[in-house]
Design an enzyme around this catalytic site. Structure first.
Site, PDB file in Angstrom:
ATOM      1  N   PHE A 114       0.862  -1.189   0.000  1.00 63.30           N
ATOM      2  CA  PHE A 114       0.000   0.000   0.000  1.00 63.30           C
ATOM      3  C   PHE A 114       0.898   1.237   0.000  1.00 63.30           C
ATOM      4  CE2 PHE A 114      -2.080   3.243   2.733  1.00 63.30           C
ATOM      5  CZ  PHE A 114      -3.376   3.302   2.222  1.00 63.30           C
ATOM      6  N   GLU A 137       0.998   4.407  10.347  1.00 61.08           N
ATOM      7  CA  GLU A 137      -0.476   4.523  10.425  1.00 61.08           C
ATOM      8  C   GLU A 137      -0.894   5.702  11.297  1.00 61.08           C
ATOM      9  OE1 GLU A 137      -2.766   2.103   9.204  1.00 61.08           O
ATOM     10  OE2 GLU A 137      -1.371   0.560   8.555  1.00 61.08           O
TER      11      GLU A 137
END
Ligand SMILES: Cc1cc2nc3c(=O)[nH]c(=O)nc-3n(C[C@H](O)[C@H](O)[C@H](O)COP(=O)(O)OP(=O)(O)OC[C@H]3O[C@@H](n4cnc5c(N)ncnc54)[C@H](O)[C@@H]3O)c2cc1C
Length: 387
Positions: free
Chosen positions: A133, A367
């Site tokens: 990703f 994140e």
């Protein structure tokens, strides 16, 4: 009255359904049998243990929340328990499954065309295709709206240029979900390994997540067909919705890392004799272990309630931010303190706390850093963005 379980002091397991307990037990067995015997050496060697992938796939852990496409269709709490048990083994293994499930399979399922879903989801569920990703860029991951990677339309194709940094699985991935700025806002593109103009070199010399592959992604006039664009989403909400899924899993994963450290400390201080008695008979040592137990218990209850809200469809991203911040900070503090309670022995890979502590230095950064999550909550509380 039975004594409380040292690693589940409030019997949170009793709040789980039979199916959820079954999932937890089968992943726990896999971690005990397959991950723990090899993970210290893999970390030392800086090697992702790819040999674990078929076993992870066999248990149905890739894309476990997806219905259909050969995926297990489990609920959010079960996904959390998978993350918890995997990270009891190592944050790198949990990261691998988080990326595949929440950051690659999730956007393909949520925003992809039927052809994209048929092509990738069953292969990814079986572990035959690996994904990564690409959102973060070298100039600043906390501010993804300042995206420099861009895709320009050229006939029926898109031409990508730019760079991504710190991408988990990048070098070993068969497919990269890449977010790029277009004239029509940020969009997601599926870029296959081997596409001309796409390169994914590994980042070396890491002192954290050493059993996980981290890479840069470079796009140099990389041309892909329009059929490789995710048609179902435009704007930053695309990648942010994926991050909400992955961050949710991280809140559970951090609990597993902390439990592994407490377990190690309980065993070590029982055997370690100092000043004529076991270390665990000292008040100062007990205070520190009691503190670990308190923090783990609060984190467990936080994640379980978050999971129940996720399954009810009421989970808010700011709640995920609070749990990610709390639980990863909790685990990092426990891992560092556990390392210290082991004295000199705590600096070796014979014991897990230093490995978990080093790994959690990444988990607290990726994140969304701790500060970013605090600012998300601050914005929610005040209605004012301080970014
Ligand atoms: C091992 C690893 C794996 C990763 N995997 C992936 C992946 O698979 N895919 C992906 O896209 N990315 C991935 N990342 C990237 C990760 O998400 C970023 O590192 C993270 O978002 C932080 O971005 P940055 O490193 O550029 O730090 P920066 O954004 O430069 O932040 C630097 C510091 O500034 C602070 N800061 C930022 N904004 C503010 C503010 N407004 N006020 C005060 N302080 C602020 C931050 O908290 C931090 O302490 C990974 C990172 C690591 C380390």
């Amino acid at each position: 009255m039975p004594s409380p379980n040292a690693l589940d002091f409030f019997d949170v397991r009793s709040l789980l359904s039979d199916d959820e307990r079954l999932v937890q037990d089968s992943v726990a067995r896999f971690v005990d049998d397959k991950v723990l015997p090899i993970i210290g050496q893999a970390f030392e060697d800086g090697r992702f243990p790819k040999e674990l992938v078929p076993g992870i796939a066999e248990l149905g852990l890739f894309g476990s929340s997806i219905q259909g496409y050969d995926c297990a269709g489990l609920n959010g709490v079960a996904y959390g328990l998978i993350c918890q048990e995997l990270e009891r083994g190592d944050s790198g293994i949990r990261s691998f499954v988080s990326v595949q499930s929440s950051l690659v399979m999730y956007p393909i399922h949520a925003y992809g065309s039927e052809a994209q879903k048929q092509r990738w989801l069953p292969a990814m569920a079986k572990g035959e295709a690996i994904g990564c990703f690409g959102l973060t860029e070298p100039h600043g991951g906390s501010d993804p709206s300042n995206m420099k990677t861009h895709a320009r339309k050229k006939g029926g194709d898109w031409v990508l240029n730019g760079a991504k940094m710190w991408i988990t699985n990048g070098t070993i991935a068969d497919l990269a979900v890449v977010w790029a700025a277009t004239d029509d806002g940020i969009q997601g593109f599926l870029v296959e390994k081997g596409t001309k103009g796409f390169d994914a070199p590994e980042v070396h010399h890491k002192m954290s997540l050493r059993a996980s592959v981290t890479s840069a992604l470079y796009f140099n006039d990389c041309t892909i067909p329009d059929a490789s664009r995710l048609p179902g989403v435009k704007g930053l909400k695309g990648p942010l919705s994926c991050l909400t899924q992955a961050r949710y899993g991280i809140t559970w994963g951090a609990i597993g890392a902390a439990q592994a450290c407490l377990s190690e400390v309980l065993a070590y201080t029982k055997e370690r004799v100092l000043f004529g008695r076991p270390l665990d008979a000292n008040q100062a040592a007990q205070l520190r272990m009691a503190e670990m137990s308190r923090k783990i218990t609060l984190a467990q209850l936080l994640s379980l309630q978050l999971g129940r809200m996720k399954d009810a469809g009421t989970m808010h991203p700011a709640q995920v931010s609070l749990a990610k911040w709390n639980n990863v900070r909790m685990a990092l503090d426990i891992a560092r303190d556990a390392r210290d309670l082991l004295g000199g022995a705590g600096i070796t890979l014979e014991h897990c706390p230093i490995r978990h502590a080093l790994n959690l230095e990444s988990v607290i950064t990726y994140e969304g850093t701790e500060t970013v999550h605090q600012l998300v909550i601050g914005k929610e509380l005040t209605g004012v963005s301080a970014f």
